[in-house]
Structure formats: structure tokens, C-alpha cells
Design an enzyme around this catalytic site. Structure first.
Site, PDB file in Angstrom:
ATOM      1  N   GLU A   1      -2.699   0.473   7.831  1.00 52.03           N
ATOM      2  CA  GLU A   1      -1.804  -0.616   7.424  1.00 52.03           C
ATOM      3  C   GLU A   1      -0.592  -0.102   6.658  1.00 52.03           C
ATOM      4  OE1 GLU A   1      -1.582  -4.570   4.555  1.00 52.03           O
ATOM      5  OE2 GLU A   1      -3.462  -3.451   4.699  1.00 52.03           O
TER       6      GLU A   1
ATOM      7  N   GLU B   1       1.807 -11.604   6.070  1.00 53.12           N
ATOM      8  CA  GLU B   1       0.764 -10.885   6.800  1.00 53.12           C
ATOM      9  C   GLU B   1       1.164 -10.959   8.268  1.00 53.12           C
ATOM     10  OE1 GLU B   1      -1.739  -9.214   5.650  1.00 53.12           O
ATOM     11  OE2 GLU B   1      -2.401 -10.047   3.725  1.00 53.12           O
TER      12      GLU B   1
ATOM     13  N   HIS C   1       0.839  -1.209   0.000  1.00 53.86           N
ATOM     14  CA  HIS C   1       0.000   0.000   0.000  1.00 53.86           C
ATOM     15  C   HIS C   1       0.876   1.262   0.000  1.00 53.86           C
ATOM     16  CE1 HIS C   1      -3.370  -2.720   0.542  1.00 53.86           C
ATOM     17  NE2 HIS C   1      -2.689  -3.294   1.524  1.00 53.86           N
TER      18      HIS C   1
END
Length: 306
Positions: A143, A268, A128
Site C-alpha cells: 500500500e 481509500e 504509510h
């Protein structure tokens, strides 16, 4: 005879009489295999042995590594770490264990061999960035920020270990999904690792996961063979240290993995949707420990790098 997915439709491991007796050990796998010669040779070379601790479980053992397969399930366990197989393992009425050939060629054999490859240059990809916030916690933690913080911490630890490390972004900027793996290819990196944080409607979900590409063709199969070992090494290191509850190693068709031309993983690190876990994820001390453990896992390739 050339071994291909077209020629080999399944691997059948014959369980000898009495295999259903608890903890009964049977002869080496090579003596129970009905398969084309090339794969039989691979299994013989590994010296794997098989055991049936329960009626629906097959354990393959070799030099301290244990792979546990469950009939009727795509879930497996490697040294206790959950691992998602491409297809379910089945047990026939005649007591033949039927395993998808891609599972054998691309997962079981490389893992049992502890197959690795030289890693010198690593590209870390903080997911991102810019207008793309990624997941956002209930109290506003984004995030994209966690990804950059953790990737920077991992880079620092890897550099201390002698690796050359590059980041796809070092500030809050937006990159397309195409640009990220392309950067790794341009820099001729040995491995591409994308750093993310998870989110779920189930706010109790927690723990770390490591993803690699869910392959759909022979070319992708060849590309991901080298990705299984570092993925498992990272998941195992985080678990052994009792640092993170490992949700295991999984496969997915994430675009950054699909477009990568080199071994590629996506981590993750935890769930921003879990109000307790996200506090830890934002803690610099937690990030540093996560980084140290990740670096330690990749140092399993130390001898190969010398």
C-alpha cells in the site's frame, strides 16, 4: 435565541396528510418545520421541497440536488452517492421525521447550499511509508507504494489546474501520524487530503471511499462543515465517470483527520485485498485517470479561487 446542540434536541419535519401516497410532493420544508427560528430561516432560504417516494423515505430537493433519508437508518444518499450520517433518522408514530441537529447544521444545510470555500494550496499525504508498509496484497504489492504513486499522479494533475500542491513525503520514508496534519498546518494549506488504499478480510470487497472526521464536539463540528462538499464532489466524480464503484462518503476518527486543523479528507482508492482490483490500482494508466477525476472534482471550487 442561539442555536446550539444543547438547545435543539431534534429537527422535526412534519409530513402532511397524504405524504405516504407514492411520489406525492408536499409544500416547502419551511412550512413543515417545527424548530427554532434561525434554522427555519436556513431551510426557507434554501427553498427545499420534500417528497415521499416510499413510506420510509424522505427526499429533500433543491435546485437539482436530491438528499434521500431513510427512517431507522444512518445511511443517506446525496445525488445517489451513499453518505453516512452521524445518527439515524427516525420517523415517529405521528409522522414526524426526527433528524439529529448536527446532521442538519453540519451536513444537510452545507450540502444543499453546495457550500464551498477557496482552495489554492493543497497538501497531499501519501499514507504509510518506510518500515510501515500498510496493507499488502496477496502477490506482494504494498500500500505504501500505491499511496505515493497515486498521490504523485494527483499532484501532477492538480498543478496543471493551477493549484499549489505539496506532499508530506515524496519518497519511501516514515512519517508519524502527528507529523502529517502538522505539515499541512505549517504550510497554511487550504485542505489536507490523505491518500490510502483499503484492505478487508472479505476479498470480494472493492471500490473507493472518502472519509472525513466523525465529530464529537462543537469545535469539531465547525471544522468539518467545509469538508463535506469536497468529499462528496470527489466521490460523485469517480462514480459519474463510471470509473469506480463508490462506497460513498463516510466518517471516522482517523488520527490524521482528528489532528487536522483545516478541512481534511482521507481517500481509500480501492482494495489491495481484492486480487482483481489491486491489478488496476497498480496500473499507471488507472492512477492517472483517478488523478484527473480527483482534480476535476476539486475544480468545482474554481470560481471561488479566482
Amino acid at each position: 435565541m442561539k442555536l446550539t446542540g444543547r438547545i435543539l434536541t431534534l429537527l422535526m419535519l412534519f409530513l402532511l396528510a397524504g405524504c405516504k401516497d407514492e411520489n406525492k410532493t408536499v409544500p416547502p420544508v419551511s412550512q413543515m418545520v417545527k424548530v427554532v427560528p434561525q434554522l427555519d430561516e436556513n431551510l426557507s432560504a434554501l427553498g427545499m421541497r420534500a417528497a415521499c417516494p416510499a413510506e420510509n423515505i424522505l427526499e429533500l430537493q433543491d435546485k437539482g440536488r436530491v438528499v434521500k433519508l431513510v427512517s431507522g437508518s444512518a445511511a443517506a444518499f446525496v445525488d445517489g452517492i451513499p453518505l453516512q450520517l452521524p445518527a439515524p433518522v427516525t420517523l415517529s408514530p405521528e409522522n414526524f421525521w426526527c433528524i439529529d441537529p448536527a446532521t442538519v447544521q453540519n451536513i444537510l444545510v452545507p450540502l444543499m447550499e453546495k457550500r464551498s470555500f477557496p482552495i489554492r494550496k493543497i497538501v497531499l499525504d501519501p499514507g504509510h511509508g518506510g518500515h510501515d508498509k500498510g496493507a499488502v496484497s496477496a502477490d506482494g504489492i504494498m500500500e505504501k507504494d500505491l499511496n505515493l504513486q497515486l498521490a504523485s499522479a494527483i499532484a501532477e494533475e492538480l498543478e496543471k489546474c493551477g493549484f499549489e500542491v505539496l506532499l508530506t513525503r515524496q519518497d519511501d520514508r516514515f512519517l508519524t501520524l502527528d507529523e502529517r496534519p502538522a505539515f499541512a498546518a505549517e504550510k497554511q494549506a487550504d485542505i489536507f487530503i490523505s491518500i490510502h488504499h483499503n484492505s478487508s478480510k472479505n476479498t470480494d470487497a472493492y471500490g473507493s471511499e472518502v472519509f472525513l472526521l466523525k465529530s464529537e464536539n462543537e469545535e469539531e463540528n465547525k471544522r468539518i462543515i467545509s469538508s463535506w462538499y469536497p468529499a462528496l464532489a470527489i466521490a460523485k466524480e469517480l462514480t459519474v465517470a463510471n470509473f469506480s464503484t463508490s462506497r460513498g462518503v463516510k466518517t471516522a476518527r482517523f488520527k490524521v483527520l482528528r489532528l487536522s486543523t483545516i478541512p481534511a479528507l482521507l481517500i481509500e482508492a480501492g482494495f489491495v485485498s481484492n486480487k482483481d482490483e489491486v491489478k488496476k490500482l497498480a496500473d499507471p494508466v488507472h492512477q492517472k485517470v483517478f488523478a484527473k477525476l480527483t482534480a476535476r472534482a476539486l475544480l468545482s471550487f474554481h470560481e471561488k479561487r479566482k
